[in-house]
Design a protein around this motif. Structure first.
Motif, PDB file in Angstrom:
ATOM      1  N   ASP A 223     -22.362  28.865   8.602  1.00 56.12           N
ATOM      2  CA  ASP A 223     -21.429  27.783   8.918  1.00 56.12           C
ATOM      3  C   ASP A 223     -22.090  26.743   9.819  1.00 56.12           C
ATOM      4  O   ASP A 223     -21.892  25.536   9.633  1.00 56.12           O
ATOM      5  CB  ASP A 223     -20.184  28.343   9.598  1.00 56.12           C
ATOM      6  CG  ASP A 223     -19.255  29.046   8.621  1.00 56.12           C
ATOM      7  OD1 ASP A 223     -19.643  29.181   7.443  1.00 56.12           O
ATOM      8  OD2 ASP A 223     -18.160  29.460   9.033  1.00 56.12           O
ATOM      9  N   TYR A 224     -22.864  27.203  10.804  1.00 60.75           N
ATOM     10  CA  TYR A 224     -23.580  26.267  11.666  1.00 60.75           C
ATOM     11  C   TYR A 224     -24.585  25.459  10.845  1.00 60.75           C
ATOM     12  O   TYR A 224     -24.700  24.234  11.010  1.00 60.75           O
ATOM     13  CB  TYR A 224     -24.318  27.014  12.774  1.00 60.75           C
ATOM     14  CG  TYR A 224     -23.436  27.520  13.895  1.00 60.75           C
ATOM     15  CD1 TYR A 224     -22.988  26.650  14.886  1.00 60.75           C
ATOM     16  CD2 TYR A 224     -23.064  28.856  13.973  1.00 60.75           C
ATOM     17  CE1 TYR A 224     -22.192  27.109  15.929  1.00 60.75           C
ATOM     18  CE2 TYR A 224     -22.273  29.316  15.006  1.00 60.75           C
ATOM     19  CZ  TYR A 224     -21.830  28.443  15.978  1.00 60.75           C
ATOM     20  OH  TYR A 224     -21.031  28.889  17.015  1.00 60.75           O
ATOM     21  N   ALA A 225     -25.336  26.139   9.966  1.00 65.89           N
ATOM     22  CA  ALA A 225     -26.319  25.445   9.140  1.00 65.89           C
ATOM     23  C   ALA A 225     -25.646  24.415   8.242  1.00 65.89           C
ATOM     24  O   ALA A 225     -26.152  23.297   8.075  1.00 65.89           O
ATOM     25  CB  ALA A 225     -27.102  26.463   8.307  1.00 65.89           C
ATOM     26  N   SER A 226     -24.495  24.765   7.705  1.00 63.04           N
ATOM     27  CA  SER A 226     -23.771  23.837   6.831  1.00 63.04           C
ATOM     28  C   SER A 226     -23.311  22.607   7.602  1.00 63.04           C
ATOM     29  O   SER A 226     -23.367  21.480   7.085  1.00 63.04           O
ATOM     30  CB  SER A 226     -22.565  24.545   6.204  1.00 63.04           C
ATOM     31  OG  SER A 226     -22.978  25.613   5.370  1.00 63.04           O
ATOM     32  N   MET A 227     -22.849  22.804   8.847  1.00 58.71           N
ATOM     33  CA  MET A 227     -22.403  21.666   9.651  1.00 58.71           C
ATOM     34  C   MET A 227     -23.551  20.702   9.947  1.00 58.71           C
ATOM     35  O   MET A 227     -23.332  19.514  10.150  1.00 58.71           O
ATOM     36  CB  MET A 227     -21.780  22.165  10.962  1.00 58.71           C
ATOM     37  CG  MET A 227     -20.370  22.709  10.816  1.00 58.71           C
ATOM     38  SD  MET A 227     -19.585  23.070  12.415  1.00 58.71           S
ATOM     39  CE  MET A 227     -20.226  24.712  12.731  1.00 58.71           C
ATOM     40  N   MET A 228     -24.777  21.234   9.973  1.00 60.71           N
ATOM     41  CA  MET A 228     -25.935  20.391  10.245  1.00 60.71           C
ATOM     42  C   MET A 228     -26.657  19.966   8.973  1.00 60.71           C
ATOM     43  O   MET A 228     -27.665  19.267   9.029  1.00 60.71           O
ATOM     44  CB  MET A 228     -26.907  21.132  11.172  1.00 60.71           C
ATOM     45  CG  MET A 228     -26.363  21.331  12.574  1.00 60.71           C
ATOM     46  SD  MET A 228     -27.560  22.114  13.684  1.00 60.71           S
ATOM     47  CE  MET A 228     -27.563  23.775  13.037  1.00 60.71           C
ATOM     48  N   ALA A 229     -26.135  20.425   7.825  1.00 60.55           N
ATOM     49  CA  ALA A 229     -26.712  20.080   6.520  1.00 60.55           C
ATOM     50  C   ALA A 229     -28.166  20.519   6.411  1.00 60.55           C
ATOM     51  O   ALA A 229     -29.036  19.794   5.920  1.00 60.55           O
ATOM     52  CB  ALA A 229     -26.581  18.582   6.247  1.00 60.55           C
ATOM     53  N   VAL A 230     -28.452  21.732   6.894  1.00 58.21           N
ATOM     54  CA  VAL A 230     -29.789  22.313   6.761  1.00 58.21           C
ATOM     55  C   VAL A 230     -29.650  23.733   6.243  1.00 58.21           C
ATOM     56  O   VAL A 230     -28.559  24.305   6.221  1.00 58.21           O
ATOM     57  CB  VAL A 230     -30.549  22.321   8.114  1.00 58.21           C
ATOM     58  CG1 VAL A 230     -30.749  20.917   8.628  1.00 58.21           C
ATOM     59  CG2 VAL A 230     -29.819  23.192   9.138  1.00 58.21           C
ATOM     60  N   SER A 231     -30.760  24.303   5.825  1.00 58.88           N
ATOM     61  CA  SER A 231     -30.737  25.687   5.362  1.00 58.88           C
ATOM     62  C   SER A 231     -30.884  26.635   6.549  1.00 58.88           C
ATOM     63  O   SER A 231     -31.302  26.233   7.645  1.00 58.88           O
ATOM     64  CB  SER A 231     -31.882  25.932   4.375  1.00 58.88           C
ATOM     65  OG  SER A 231     -33.134  25.864   5.045  1.00 58.88           O
ATOM     66  N   LEU A 232     -30.568  27.909   6.332  1.00 62.45           N
ATOM     67  CA  LEU A 232     -30.750  28.905   7.380  1.00 62.45           C
ATOM     68  C   LEU A 232     -32.224  29.032   7.765  1.00 62.45           C
ATOM     69  O   LEU A 232     -32.555  29.238   8.932  1.00 62.45           O
ATOM     70  CB  LEU A 232     -30.220  30.263   6.910  1.00 62.45           C
ATOM     71  CG  LEU A 232     -28.708  30.502   7.034  1.00 62.45           C
ATOM     72  CD1 LEU A 232     -28.333  31.842   6.419  1.00 62.45           C
ATOM     73  CD2 LEU A 232     -28.280  30.455   8.489  1.00 62.45           C
TER      74      LEU A 232
END
Length: 314
Positions: A223-232
């Motif tokens: 969810d954090y990665a999605s909010m920043m539009a990056v991959s894990l």
């Protein structure tokens, strides 16, 4: 200084109560310079006699307090930390602190708006490390260090007050020099940041901001990665490169910081604290805290409250 304290018990719709442990404080500069906008403010504190403040936090800015001479004790996240001039007290955003200055301590307070501080910190990896935790930084590590620091404070005060042509650039240059002096006088955790890019530093800093906003929600890393539009993979690589920590460790550290504050300054039960921090039950919270801290929350609370710094300021 004017206090705009949040009440300990705030009632919301549905009868649910949100408990806060320490007051959030706004400075006079937020009123004084609201119309013109501000990003750095310098204040020379001239009160005579002893000066004490109760534990509080600043939600929108960081501070560097230059103690030119004198001494005192800082209540830092519930721990008693002595200081003696010449030194600098570095107080990051949301750091819980109270100050007990002894008689006639000569001090300057540099207040930095958080968005501008983030911008300056992105210039150097060590700046982010510097502001990762509150610190007392002696200015006796080199000959003339205190005099040089005082000179920078004075020039920064003049630059901010004059607002002459190019004052934004001038302010940034002086503030950068000020922070660089603090970095050189501080023993920072050694992180192998060779090859760390500015984008990785910005990504790790953005992740910290999101943790501050959502640490109590128990969000998965995706969810954090999605909010920043990056991959894990990108998130993990940026955190490891810029901070030397995994994203999970950074979230856990933030939870522990908030748990300590509730245990020291609040009156909530373990069940209430567990709920506020997003744990499913008190037993899970206790296991998590013991694993991270080395003792149970109840033992930590008792030990912390037995220390003399718990006495209230007069």
């Amino acid at each position: 200084m004017t206090h705009n304290a949040i009440a300990k018990n705030q009632h919301h719709a549905g009868g649910r109560v949100t408990l806060t442990t320490v007051p959030k404080v706004r400075l006079y500069v937020e009123r004084q310079e609201k119309r013109e906008g501000w990003f750095v403010h310098i204040g020379h504190v001239t009160e005579r006699g002893r000066w004490r403040t109760e534990p509080h936090a600043h939600p929108k800015y960081g501070q560097v307090i230059f103690v030119r001479n004198g001494r005192g004790v800082m209540n830092l996240e519930g721990s008693s930390v002595p200081f003696e001039g010449p030194c600098a007290l570095l107080l990051p955003t949301e750091c819980v602190h109270g100050l007990d200055y002894e008689i006639d301590v000569d001090r300057w307070v540099v207040t930095i708006e958080v968005a501008y501080l983030t911008q300056v910190n992105s210039k150097l990896h060590e700046f982010i490390q510097l502001w990762a935790m509150p610190r007392v930084i002696p200015l006796s590590y080199a000959d003339e260090a205190a005099a040089e620091f005082f000179s920078l404070i004075s020039r920064l005060e003049q630059e901010v007050a004059l607002r002459a042509t190019g004052h934004v650039i001038g302010t940034e240059a002086l503030l950068t020099s000020l922070l660089l002096m603090l970095v050189r006088g501080t023993r920072l955790e050694q992180v192998d940041n060779e090859g760390t890019t500015r984008s990785e530093i910005r990504l790790a800093d953005r992740f910290r901001e999101l943790i501050d906003a959502h640490y109590h929600e128990g969000l998965p890393l995706q969810d954090y990665a999605s909010m920043m539009a990056v991959s894990l993979v990108q998130l993990r690589a940026a955190c490891a490169s810029a901070t030397g920590q995994s994203p999970t460790k950074m979230i856990h550290a933030r939870l522990i910081t908030e748990a300590r504050r509730h245990l020291i300054f609040g009156d909530q039960s373990m069940e209430q604290i567990a709920f506020l921090l997003g744990f499913s039950d008190a037993a899970y919270f206790t296991r998590f805290f013991r694993k991270e801290v080395g003792q149970t929350p109840s033992v930590f609370r008792i030990t912390a409250r037995q220390q003399p710094h718990r006495a209230k300021a007069g």
